[in-house]
Structures are given as structure tokens and as C-alpha cells.
Design an enzyme around this catalytic site. Structure first.
Site, PDB file in Angstrom:
ATOM      1  N   SER A 161      50.810  39.842  36.385  1.00  0.00           N
ATOM      2  CA  SER A 161      49.722  40.788  36.164  1.00  0.00           C
ATOM      3  C   SER A 161      50.275  42.198  36.182  1.00  0.00           C
ATOM      4  CB  SER A 161      48.660  40.647  37.260  1.00  0.00           C
ATOM      5  OG  SER A 161      47.766  41.747  37.253  1.00  0.00           O
ATOM      6  N   TYR A 187      47.536  40.941  46.432  1.00  0.00           N
ATOM      7  CA  TYR A 187      47.600  40.437  45.053  1.00  0.00           C
ATOM      8  C   TYR A 187      48.776  41.045  44.314  1.00  0.00           C
ATOM      9  CZ  TYR A 187      46.154  39.467  40.229  1.00  0.00           C
ATOM     10  OH  TYR A 187      46.115  39.057  38.921  1.00  0.00           O
TER      11      TYR A 187
END
Length: 314
Positions: A161, A187
Site C-alpha cells: 500500500s 498498518y
């Protein structure tokens, strides 16, 4: 990052998985897609199955996996779509998947993930996002190494990501035992780990003919955003991208994964990071585009590999 020329393709941010795989025949090839029952994973599986591959959807929810498999069989006409249980946060589940696998594996797409979840710990005390997004996929990939090597030209795709730009792997406190838990920081470091895995896996497995690359799919509205509201999800994507969010459809989000898994343009290419179907530039100035230096640092990649092995074997 490699010193050789960056890989460029005819495809762009607007390209879909179907467009990327057009004309490619995967008959006789075997693929595993983690998180293949929904979102980007489902569209990746659809493209691979449509090209003739035998596709295994490795999923936590087997019932949902079977529903998606039936849908994909109808959509593609390919009946070689299978479902296998896999909970990446559960070492026994990963071990069970590995024990059940038999024969070569041509394509492994490490797609499943969790984003910005509340603080959750596994029975081992590991932070959930790092465990699911990195450690589980690491154990799966290493466990499938022999199957990948037997395929003579396997591809491993590590779905990261753009959020990786927000944090390196904090080796001193990976699991937030000493620092306050922050769902986005957790994350981000797990997504950095996805990129670093590709760097070190390629270093170790190139001689086995296994190409390993990582990517960002871009901003896609899928169930991975279930832990955050729409406003927070958009804010997180904006911060990761350094500007207004350019949303993609799931079919567009899957395009880069499918490119790395199947394109002849990627023959013999590994350890690189891709964005919008092309190799991403190095983001040395924090522009919010490309790959952060900390996500392709070979020393950090080697350290992460050692830490991951030590964690999983402790």
C-alpha cells in the site's frame, strides 16, 4: 531498489486486470490468491481463472469463498477454482494450508490484509495487522518455497500500500508493546514489511527462478476499510498519497497484481515495487508518489527476514 532501468509497460492507473491479462494463456498453471473471496483479491482471481489457471482462493470465510468460487466458475467457464481455509493470523491455520498443498505452484498472490484495525493481539501477543499482513504471508510463502521452485519460473506478488510511506518497520517495538498503539502506524509498517519481503525473497530465491515483487493497488473502496469510516479512510488515503485521492475500481486495483503475476514484461524481474502497472520511482523527497527508500532498503529487508524467522520459530 535496483540500479537498472525501471520497468515500464503500456498500462496505466486506468487499466483493468482484464486488459492486462488479455492474450495470456495460463492453462496448466496453478495459482493461490489469499483473500480471494472479495475486493481486489476476487478480481485478481477472476482474471487468472479467465486465462485458464487453476485458482485456489485461500480465505478465512470458507462459505463466502465457496460462494465466490461458484460465481467465478459461472463468469469464466473455468471449473478449476478451489477454496481452502486460511487464517493468516493463526499459525495452525497456515500450517494446515501448507500440509494440504501438493505439487508445484506457479503464482502466489499475497493479497489478504487488514487495515487500521483496533488494537488486537494474537495468542502469542503479536499485533494483528503486522501478523496478518506480513508474518502470516511470510510463513505461507516460505512454506511454499519448494512448490514455487518446482514450477520453474514462479511468481510471488506481495500486495502492499502507498501507506507504507508513513512508517518504516520499527524493529525496536514492532508489536507496540512500549509505544502507544496507532492503527494507521501499525498498518503502515506492515505494508513496508510487504515491500521489504519482496526485496529479500528475490535476493534469496532468484536462483530458484522465483520472481518476487511488491506493489500498491491504489485507493479502492473494498471491505479492507471496514474498521474505519469513509471520512477516515479517505483521510488515510490522502495522507498516504500526498494529495487528493484518485479512487480506482476493484478491477483497476487488481491490474498491477495481475501484471506482476503474469506479464512477460516481468520475466526475470524481482525485488521491485510497482504502482499503476509500472515500476514506481524512488520517493526520496516525500512527494507522496513512488516507493519510500525505507521500503526497499536491502539491510532492513535482510533484518526483517531474520526477525520474522526468529518470531515464527520462537
Amino acid at each position: 531498489m535496483t540500479d537498472t532501468a525501471p520497468i515500464s509497460t503500456p498500462f496505466t492507473a486506468e487499466s483493468t486486470a482484464g486488459e492486462v491479462i488479455e492474450g495470456i494463456d495460463l492453462t496448466g498453471r496453478r495459482a493461490v490468491v489469499t483473500g480471494g473471496a472479495s475486493g481486489i483479491g476476487a478480481e485478481t482471481a477472476r482474471a487468472l481463472a479467465g486465462a485458464g489457471a487453476q485458482v485456489t482462493l485461500a480465505v478465512r470465510d470458507v462459505q463466502e469463498g465457496r460462494r465466490k468460487a461458484a460465481e467465478l466458475v459461472t463468469a469464466t467457464g473455468n471449473e478449476e477454482i478451489r477454496v481452502a481455509p486460511l487464517d493468516l493470523a493463526d499459525r495452525k491455520s497456515v500450517a494446515g494450508f501448507l500440509a494440504a498443498w501438493d505439487g508445484p505452484l506457479d503464482i502466489l498472490v499475497n493479497n489478504a490484509g487488514v487495515m487500521a484495525s483496533p488494537e488486537v493481539r494474537t495468542p502469542e501477543g503479536w499485533e494483528l495487522q503486522f501478523t496478518t499482513n506480513h508474518l502470516g504471508h511470510f510463513a505461507l510463502s516460505v512454506g511454499l518455497h519448494r512448490a514455487l521452485a518446482a514450477a520453474n519460473g514462479a511468481r510471488v506478488v506481495s500486495v502492499g500500500s502507498g501507506a507504507h510511506r508513513q512508517s518504516p518497520v520499527c524493529f525496536e517495538d514492532i508489536h507496540f508493546r512500549g509505544r502507544p498503539y496507532d492503527p494507521w502506524a501499525a498498518y503502515a509498517q506492515s505494508k513496508t514489511a510487504n515491500a521489504l519481503f519482496a526485496v529479500e525473497a528475490w535476493e534469496r530465491w532468484e536462483s530458484d527462478g522465483i520472481a518476487v515483487n511488491s506493489l500498491t493497488p491504489g485507493a479502492v473502496r473494498t471491505r479492507i476499510r471496514r474498521h474505519v469510516g469513509e471520512e477516515e479512510a479517505e483521510r488515510g488515503s490522502t495522507e498516504a498519497g500526498g494529495g487528493a485521492v484518485e479512487w480506482k475500481t476493484p478491477e483497476q486495483g487488481a491490474a498491477t497484481s495481475v501484471l506482476l503475476a503474469t506479464s512477460s514484461l516481468l520475466e526475470g524481474v524481482g525485488g521491485r515495487y510497482f504502482e499503476d502497472c509500472n515500476e514506481a520511482p524512488l520517493d526520496e523527497n516525500g512527494s507522496g508518489r513512488g516507493v519510500a527508500p525505507h521500503a526497499v532498503d536491502p539491510e532492513a529487508a535482510a533484518r526483517l527476514w531474520d526477525v520474522s524467522v526468529a518470531t515464527l520459530t520462537a
